[in-house]
Design an enzyme around this catalytic site. Structure first.
Site, PDB file in Angstrom:
ATOM      1  N   GLU A  50       0.832  -1.210   0.000  1.00  0.00           N
ATOM      2  CA  GLU A  50       0.000   0.000   0.000  1.00  0.00           C
ATOM      3  C   GLU A  50       0.858   1.247   0.000  1.00  0.00           C
ATOM      4  OE1 GLU A  50      -2.158   3.386   1.990  1.00  0.00           O
ATOM      5  OE2 GLU A  50      -0.338   2.365   2.608  1.00  0.00           O
ATOM      6  N   GLU A  51       1.950   1.168   0.766  1.00  0.00           N
ATOM      7  CA  GLU A  51       2.753   2.374   1.024  1.00  0.00           C
ATOM      8  C   GLU A  51       3.419   2.942  -0.223  1.00  0.00           C
ATOM      9  OE1 GLU A  51       2.643   4.036   3.634  1.00  0.00           O
ATOM     10  OE2 GLU A  51       2.106   2.717   5.298  1.00  0.00           O
TER      11      GLU A  51
HETATM   12 ZN   LIG Z   1      -1.330   3.056   6.051  1.00  0.00          ZN
END
Ligand SMILES: [Zn+2]
Length: 374
Positions: A247-248
């Site tokens: 996600e990052e």
């Molecule tokens: Zn997060």
């Protein structure tokens, strides 16, 4: 939270720790009786090792630079030409013939600016900001020549130099685009209707800088507990739990997961609940699709929790954005003002159990209210 943030620790993209975390989460679902699986995907990741800009003529000077994501790799020394915003009409009549283009940020996308400069024969490209501060630029098509970004003040300095006579600069970018592998954990609950689905998700990767206690072992912990409680309840929709990877660095796992769903599967999803950073901070915050965020906020307030609408810009986003981009209603469960965000201090100890409980209680009540909707 302890297992992810302390035992496994920092779980950035491409790390063995991220793979271990995925296996751990899958095993938790399996132990509860869910049929959990790893969903693998590949993606390209740009890695910058160095980016430099040196003025060679009329006078030597070093200027701070960052590589534009997917910049070419290499070093080039050439005359500098200012080409305004980089519209095709901004370039000199005979093209650049291997000279380096200096372009101001604005109006056109970085993609278009870079493509125009390459088409005009640029051997390197410098984009300077049109406002104070640094910026992160990215192109989708690797241009094959070094492309760097610099501050507005440095761009103006180069323009001043150009007004006085010829300027020669050297651009150096040391970078590589790596082929990476990542995984989501997908855990479908018992199938209820085969017509409606509610997804509950949380990303399990972290930044490299820290162990990701609040961001986002907290969301994964709350999600696992919701899954455990939901086993004893029945809903008129299928529940699917997804722990997202990567996600990052750009919502990679959730984008991939949504992309892989068939149109029929997408249409079935009536709501997606995204838990990200739910363990630290005074106030619960809800964002995303209006009606879903409104219901969640009302539930939280009725339960006596301090709660507010989330007003951060969509750019500071999380995995719900991947669903919303596919027209799937999604709500973002979040808490404000984590002073240890993306640092080594984002440890498991900072995550308050009562905050995780609040996220779980609101999510479970939201499932109940969704059950009563036609
Ligand atoms: Zn997060």
């Amino acid at each position: 939270v302890h297992q992810l943030a302390e035992e496994i620790g920092s779980r950035p993209s491409g790390s063995e720790a991220q793979r271990l975390a995925a296996q751990y989460i899958r095993d938790q679902f399996l132990e509860m009786g869910y049929g959990a699986e790893l969903e693998s995907y590949t993606f390209a990741q740009f890695r910058q090792d160095a980016a430099r800009l040196a003025v060679e003529q009329p006078q030597q000077a070093e200027i701070g630079a960052t590589a534009v994501i997917y910049s070419g790799d290499g070093s080039v020394q050439e005359q500098l030409v200012f080409v305004a915003l980089g519209h095709p009409s901004d370039f000199p009549a005979g093209g650049l013939n291997g000279r380096i283009a200096l372009i101001e940020r604005g109006q056109l996308t970085f993609e278009d600016k870079v493509a125009n400069a390459v088409a005009q024969g640029a051997s390197g490209i410098i984009i300077y900001n049109n406002q104070p501060g640094a910026f992160q630029a990215s192109v989708r098509t690797p241009p094959g020549v070094p492309v760097i970004a610099i501050l507005q003040s440095d761009g103006q300095r180069l323009r001043d130099l150009l007004r006085q006579g010829p300027v020669v600069v050297r651009i150096t970018v040391e970078a590589a685009t790596l082929s990476m592998e990542g995984q989501n954990v997908v855990a479908p609950g018992p199938v209820a209707t085969d017509r409606k689905t509610v997804v509950i998700g949380a990303h399990y990767d972290s930044v490299e800088a820290g162990p990701g206690g609040n961001d986002n072992a907290s969301g994964v912990g709350a999600m696992l507990e919701i899954a455990r409680v939901a086993l004893d309840r029945s809903y008129p929709f299928d529940l699917v739990f997804v722990a997202f990877g990567d996600e990052e660095i750009g919502l990679i796992g959730s984008k991939h997961h949504v992309q892989e769903l068939s149109p029929a599967q997408r249409n079935q999803i009536v709501a997606m609940i995204n838990l990200d950073m739910v363990g630290v901070g005074e106030t619960m915050q809800f964002g995303g699709t209006g009606w879903l965020a409104d219901i969640s906020l009302e539930i939280a307030r009725e339960m006596g929790y301090r709660a507010s609408q989330l007003t951060i810009p969509m750019g500071m986003s999380s995995d719900h954005a991947s669903y919303m981009a596919a027209d799937i209603p999604a709500v973002f469960f979040y808490r404000s003002n984590d002073p240890n965000y993306h640092t080594a201090r984002d440890t498991a100890q900072k995550v308050l159990p009562e905050n995780l409980e609040a996220a779980g209680q609101v999510a479970l009540e939201l499932l109940d209210q969704l059950s009563r909707r036609p």
